[in-house]
Design a protein around this motif. Structure first.
Motif, PDB file in Angstrom:
ATOM      1  N   ASP A  42       0.854  -1.188   0.000  1.00 30.17           N
ATOM      2  CA  ASP A  42       0.000   0.000   0.000  1.00 30.17           C
ATOM      3  C   ASP A  42       0.890   1.239   0.000  1.00 30.17           C
ATOM      4  O   ASP A  42       1.143   1.851   1.029  1.00 30.17           O
ATOM      5  N   GLN A  43       1.364   1.646  -1.168  1.00 30.06           N
ATOM      6  CA  GLN A  43       2.361   2.698  -1.271  1.00 30.06           C
ATOM      7  C   GLN A  43       1.801   4.104  -1.089  1.00 30.06           C
ATOM      8  O   GLN A  43       2.547   5.039  -0.855  1.00 30.06           O
ATOM      9  N   ASP A  44       0.496   4.257  -1.164  1.00 28.81           N
ATOM     10  CA  ASP A  44      -0.079   5.592  -1.038  1.00 28.81           C
ATOM     11  C   ASP A  44      -0.280   6.013   0.411  1.00 28.81           C
ATOM     12  O   ASP A  44      -0.470   7.192   0.685  1.00 28.81           O
ATOM     13  N   HIS A  45      -0.244   5.087   1.344  1.00 25.91           N
ATOM     14  CA  HIS A  45      -0.536   5.417   2.732  1.00 25.91           C
ATOM     15  C   HIS A  45       0.608   5.057   3.671  1.00 25.91           C
ATOM     16  O   HIS A  45       0.384   4.669   4.819  1.00 25.91           O
ATOM     17  N   VAL A  46       1.829   5.196   3.214  1.00 27.79           N
ATOM     18  CA  VAL A  46       3.002   4.847   4.021  1.00 27.79           C
ATOM     19  C   VAL A  46       3.082   5.748   5.249  1.00 27.79           C
ATOM     20  O   VAL A  46       3.338   5.283   6.362  1.00 27.79           O
ATOM     21  N   THR A  47       2.841   7.023   5.075  1.00 28.62           N
ATOM     22  CA  THR A  47       2.944   7.970   6.184  1.00 28.62           C
ATOM     23  C   THR A  47       1.919   7.655   7.268  1.00 28.62           C
ATOM     24  O   THR A  47       2.250   7.634   8.460  1.00 28.62           O
ATOM     25  N   MET A  48       0.693   7.386   6.867  1.00 31.41           N
ATOM     26  CA  MET A  48      -0.349   7.085   7.848  1.00 31.41           C
ATOM     27  C   MET A  48      -0.071   5.761   8.554  1.00 31.41           C
ATOM     28  O   MET A  48      -0.295   5.643   9.763  1.00 31.41           O
ATOM     29  N   ARG A  49       0.447   4.773   7.840  1.00 34.14           N
ATOM     30  CA  ARG A  49       0.800   3.505   8.483  1.00 34.14           C
ATOM     31  C   ARG A  49       1.920   3.709   9.491  1.00 34.14           C
ATOM     32  O   ARG A  49       1.911   3.128  10.572  1.00 34.14           O
ATOM     33  N   THR A  50       2.898   4.539   9.137  1.00 40.62           N
ATOM     34  CA  THR A  50       4.007   4.814  10.037  1.00 40.62           C
ATOM     35  C   THR A  50       3.520   5.525  11.290  1.00 40.62           C
ATOM     36  O   THR A  50       3.886   5.150  12.408  1.00 40.62           O
ATOM     37  N   LEU A  51       2.694   6.555  11.120  1.00 36.34           N
ATOM     38  CA  LEU A  51       2.165   7.278  12.277  1.00 36.34           C
ATOM     39  C   LEU A  51       1.291   6.376  13.141  1.00 36.34           C
ATOM     40  O   LEU A  51       1.361   6.423  14.374  1.00 36.34           O
ATOM     41  N   GLU A  52       0.490   5.543  12.510  1.00 40.45           N
ATOM     42  CA  GLU A  52      -0.358   4.618  13.262  1.00 40.45           C
ATOM     43  C   GLU A  52       0.493   3.641  14.062  1.00 40.45           C
ATOM     44  O   GLU A  52       0.197   3.344  15.224  1.00 40.45           O
ATOM     45  N   LEU A  54       3.557   4.178  15.182  1.00 36.05           N
ATOM     46  CA  LEU A  54       4.182   4.907  16.284  1.00 36.05           C
ATOM     47  C   LEU A  54       3.202   5.135  17.421  1.00 36.05           C
ATOM     48  O   LEU A  54       3.550   4.970  18.597  1.00 36.05           O
ATOM     49  N   VAL A  55       1.978   5.513  17.092  1.00 35.80           N
ATOM     50  CA  VAL A  55       0.963   5.740  18.121  1.00 35.80           C
ATOM     51  C   VAL A  55       0.643   4.438  18.847  1.00 35.80           C
ATOM     52  O   VAL A  55       0.538   4.413  20.078  1.00 35.80           O
ATOM     53  N   ASN A  56       0.492   3.348  18.103  1.00 34.12           N
ATOM     54  CA  ASN A  56       0.206   2.054  18.726  1.00 34.12           C
ATOM     55  C   ASN A  56       1.340   1.610  19.643  1.00 34.12           C
ATOM     56  O   ASN A  56       1.108   1.097  20.738  1.00 34.12           O
ATOM     57  N   GLU A  57       2.585   1.806  19.202  1.00 36.97           N
ATOM     58  CA  GLU A  57       3.736   1.430  20.022  1.00 36.97           C
ATOM     59  C   GLU A  57       3.800   2.283  21.287  1.00 36.97           C
ATOM     60  O   GLU A  57       4.064   1.777  22.381  1.00 36.97           O
ATOM     61  N   PHE A  58       3.535   3.585  21.156  1.00 37.81           N
ATOM     62  CA  PHE A  58       3.524   4.469  22.314  1.00 37.81           C
ATOM     63  C   PHE A  58       2.448   4.047  23.305  1.00 37.81           C
ATOM     64  O   PHE A  58       2.690   3.981  24.516  1.00 37.81           O
ATOM     65  N   ASN A  59       1.246   3.749  22.804  1.00 37.28           N
ATOM     66  CA  ASN A  59       0.158   3.351  23.689  1.00 37.28           C
ATOM     67  C   ASN A  59       0.447   2.031  24.390  1.00 37.28           C
ATOM     68  O   ASN A  59       0.116   1.867  25.564  1.00 37.28           O
ATOM     69  N   ALA A  60       1.056   1.093  23.694  1.00 36.94           N
ATOM     70  CA  ALA A  60       1.407  -0.187  24.320  1.00 36.94           C
ATOM     71  C   ALA A  60       2.437   0.030  25.427  1.00 36.94           C
ATOM     72  O   ALA A  60       2.312  -0.550  26.520  1.00 36.94           O
ATOM     73  N   ALA A  61       3.447   0.850  25.179  1.00 36.35           N
ATOM     74  CA  ALA A  61       4.461   1.134  26.193  1.00 36.35           C
ATOM     75  C   ALA A  61       3.840   1.881  27.374  1.00 36.35           C
ATOM     76  O   ALA A  61       4.169   1.604  28.540  1.00 36.35           O
ATOM     77  N   ARG A  62       2.939   2.795  27.089  1.00 36.01           N
ATOM     78  CA  ARG A  62       2.272   3.556  28.151  1.00 36.01           C
ATOM     79  C   ARG A  62       1.426   2.636  29.020  1.00 36.01           C
ATOM     80  O   ARG A  62       1.459   2.713  30.252  1.00 36.01           O
ATOM     81  N   ARG A  63       0.675   1.744  28.395  1.00 39.67           N
ATOM     82  CA  ARG A  63      -0.164   0.813  29.159  1.00 39.67           C
ATOM     83  C   ARG A  63       0.688  -0.135  30.009  1.00 39.67           C
ATOM     84  O   ARG A  63       0.341  -0.440  31.156  1.00 39.67           O
ATOM     85  N   ALA A  64       1.795  -0.603  29.454  1.00 35.55           N
ATOM     86  CA  ALA A  64       2.676  -1.494  30.203  1.00 35.55           C
ATOM     87  C   ALA A  64       3.270  -0.773  31.408  1.00 35.55           C
ATOM     88  O   ALA A  64       3.318  -1.323  32.521  1.00 35.55           O
ATOM     89  N   ARG A  65       3.700   0.445  31.219  1.00 39.98           N
ATOM     90  CA  ARG A  65       4.276   1.221  32.321  1.00 39.98           C
ATOM     91  C   ARG A  65       3.206   1.537  33.370  1.00 39.98           C
ATOM     92  O   ARG A  65       3.470   1.478  34.578  1.00 39.98           O
ATOM     93  N   GLU A  66       2.003   1.855  32.920  1.00 35.77           N
ATOM     94  CA  GLU A  66       0.912   2.133  33.848  1.00 35.77           C
ATOM     95  C   GLU A  66       0.580   0.889  34.678  1.00 35.77           C
ATOM     96  O   GLU A  66       0.372   0.985  35.895  1.00 35.77           O
ATOM     97  N   ALA A  67       0.543  -0.266  34.044  1.00 35.63           N
ATOM     98  CA  ALA A  67       0.276  -1.506  34.770  1.00 35.63           C
ATOM     99  C   ALA A  67       1.393  -1.804  35.773  1.00 35.63           C
ATOM    100  O   ALA A  67       1.133  -2.241  36.902  1.00 35.63           O
ATOM    101  N   GLU A  68       2.634  -1.536  35.361  1.00 36.44           N
ATOM    102  CA  GLU A  68       3.771  -1.739  36.259  1.00 36.44           C
ATOM    103  C   GLU A  68       3.666  -0.832  37.485  1.00 36.44           C
ATOM    104  O   GLU A  68       3.869  -1.273  38.618  1.00 36.44           O
ATOM    105  N   LEU A  69       3.342   0.438  37.252  1.00 37.55           N
ATOM    106  CA  LEU A  69       3.219   1.373  38.367  1.00 37.55           C
ATOM    107  C   LEU A  69       2.028   1.039  39.255  1.00 37.55           C
ATOM    108  O   LEU A  69       2.105   1.158  40.478  1.00 37.55           O
TER     109      LEU A  69
END
Length: 78
Positions: A42-52, A54-69
């Motif tokens: 899907d060459q037309d939506h590379v930017t949106m896939r990349t941003l998505e 990054l957001v998913n990775e950030f949210n997963a890390a945030r949830r893991a850290r929140e659960a740890e705390l």
């Protein structure tokens, strides 16, 4: 403070322009097979896939850290 914010925003803008130009160059000057290898099918939506991604990775890390705390500081009375 404002100088840093200004220069960081300039750097972000320059980075976005550079990536956009690089992607346009790759799309224009590479064969379709190589382009699919670099950019995916899907060459037309590379930017949106990349941003998505990054957001998913950030949210997963945030949830893991929140659960740890929560586990560390919760007294278990919930």
């Amino acid at each position: 403070m404002f100088k840093r914010l200004f220069w960081v925003s300039i750097g972000v803008c320059v980075g976005v322009v550079a990536v956009t130009k690089a992607q346009a160059y790759v799309k224009a000057n590479t064969p379709d097979t190589a382009r699919q290898l670099l950019l995916g099918p899907d060459q037309d939506h590379v930017t949106m896939r990349t941003l998505e991604g990054l957001v998913n990775e950030f949210n997963a890390a945030r949830r893991a850290r929140e659960a740890e705390l929560n586990a560390k500081y919760s007294d278990g009375t919930n």
